[in-house]
Design a protein around this motif. Structure first.
Motif, PDB file in Angstrom:
ATOM      1  N   GLU A  69      48.245 -21.038 -16.901  1.00  0.00           N
ATOM      2  CA  GLU A  69      48.522 -19.906 -16.001  1.00  0.00           C
ATOM      3  C   GLU A  69      47.975 -20.173 -14.605  1.00  0.00           C
ATOM      4  O   GLU A  69      48.624 -19.869 -13.610  1.00  0.00           O
ATOM      5  N   ALA A 102      45.775 -22.009 -22.308  1.00  0.00           N
ATOM      6  CA  ALA A 102      46.706 -21.023 -21.761  1.00  0.00           C
ATOM      7  C   ALA A 102      46.250 -20.566 -20.373  1.00  0.00           C
ATOM      8  O   ALA A 102      47.067 -20.429 -19.449  1.00  0.00           O
ATOM      9  N   ALA A 103      44.938 -20.354 -20.217  1.00  0.00           N
ATOM     10  CA  ALA A 103      44.408 -19.933 -18.915  1.00  0.00           C
ATOM     11  C   ALA A 103      44.607 -21.032 -17.885  1.00  0.00           C
ATOM     12  O   ALA A 103      44.959 -20.767 -16.729  1.00  0.00           O
ATOM     13  N   GLU A 120      50.272 -22.618 -12.910  1.00  0.00           N
ATOM     14  CA  GLU A 120      51.500 -21.937 -12.485  1.00  0.00           C
ATOM     15  C   GLU A 120      51.237 -21.084 -11.248  1.00  0.00           C
ATOM     16  O   GLU A 120      52.042 -21.063 -10.316  1.00  0.00           O
ATOM     17  N   ALA A 121      50.105 -20.397 -11.239  1.00  0.00           N
ATOM     18  CA  ALA A 121      49.763 -19.564 -10.085  1.00  0.00           C
ATOM     19  C   ALA A 121      49.556 -20.425  -8.843  1.00  0.00           C
ATOM     20  O   ALA A 121      50.000 -20.067  -7.749  1.00  0.00           O
TER      21      ALA A 121
END
Length: 186
Positions: free
Chosen positions: A80, A76-77, A83-84
């Motif tokens: 993220e 998940a990290a 995506e960032a």
């Protein structure tokens, strides 16, 4: 200890005593529990905290729930972070486009300002008038020759040489005047 005052070890004392028979040397028998339905129900289950695992447990990639949760959190990290990074790339591209548009607008404004400044230069104005008169004269002369039927390729070539000579002479004269009388907007 003996009465003579010499000390003996425990092993010596035991060795000096009578020997045990094989039956005496054997350990006492352990009492056995004979289970019955009633006796089993009353016992506390000691295996409640023990989990049985498959034979290939050590070869499994994820062996515990904690590892599985950690892997999920790491994935998940990473998602993220990706995506960032993608959002940051898009923002950088957007910013670059804005800067490019701003640069184009400022370049366009600078070019317009330079054109206005050059249009006020007397050398540029004289060149414009000279070329306008030359274009009108060539056009009118070519039209008259065409109407009279005297326009040939030989005549067109001679006029082209005349135009090239005019342009070369104008360049030399303009360059000389530009260096001698530099124009600056006041």
């Amino acid at each position: 200890m003996s009465e003579s005052g010499s000390e003996m070890s425990y092993a010596d004392v035991v060795a000096s005593g009578p020997q045990q028979s094989a039956e005496e040397a054997r350990a006492n028998p352990v009492d056995e529990v004979i289970p019955t339905d009633q006796s089993v129900e009353s016992l506390i289950d000691v295996n409640t905290g023990v989990a049985v695992v498959p034979n290939d447990f050590l070869e499994q990639e994820v062996q515990t729930e904690t590892q599985a949760k950690r892997i999920e959190l790491e994935e998940a990290a990473a998602a993220e972070a990706a995506e960032a990074a993608e959002a940051e790339k898009k923002a950088e591209k957007r910013e670059a486009r804005k800067e490019k548009a701003s640069d184009k607008a400022s370049d366009k404004a600078a070019k317009k300002e330079k054109a206005k400044t050059l249009a006020q230069n007397p050398i540029i104005q004289a060149n414009g008038v000279l070329f306008a008169i030359a274009a009108i004269a060539l056009g009118f002369g070519a039209y008259r020759k065409h109407q009279a039927g005297q326009l040939t390729w030989k005549l067109a070539g001679l006029w082209s040489v005349g135009v090239a000579t005019l342009v070369g002479g104008d360049y030399c004269l303009s360059n000389f005047l530009w260096k001698k009388y530099p124009f600056s907007k006041k």
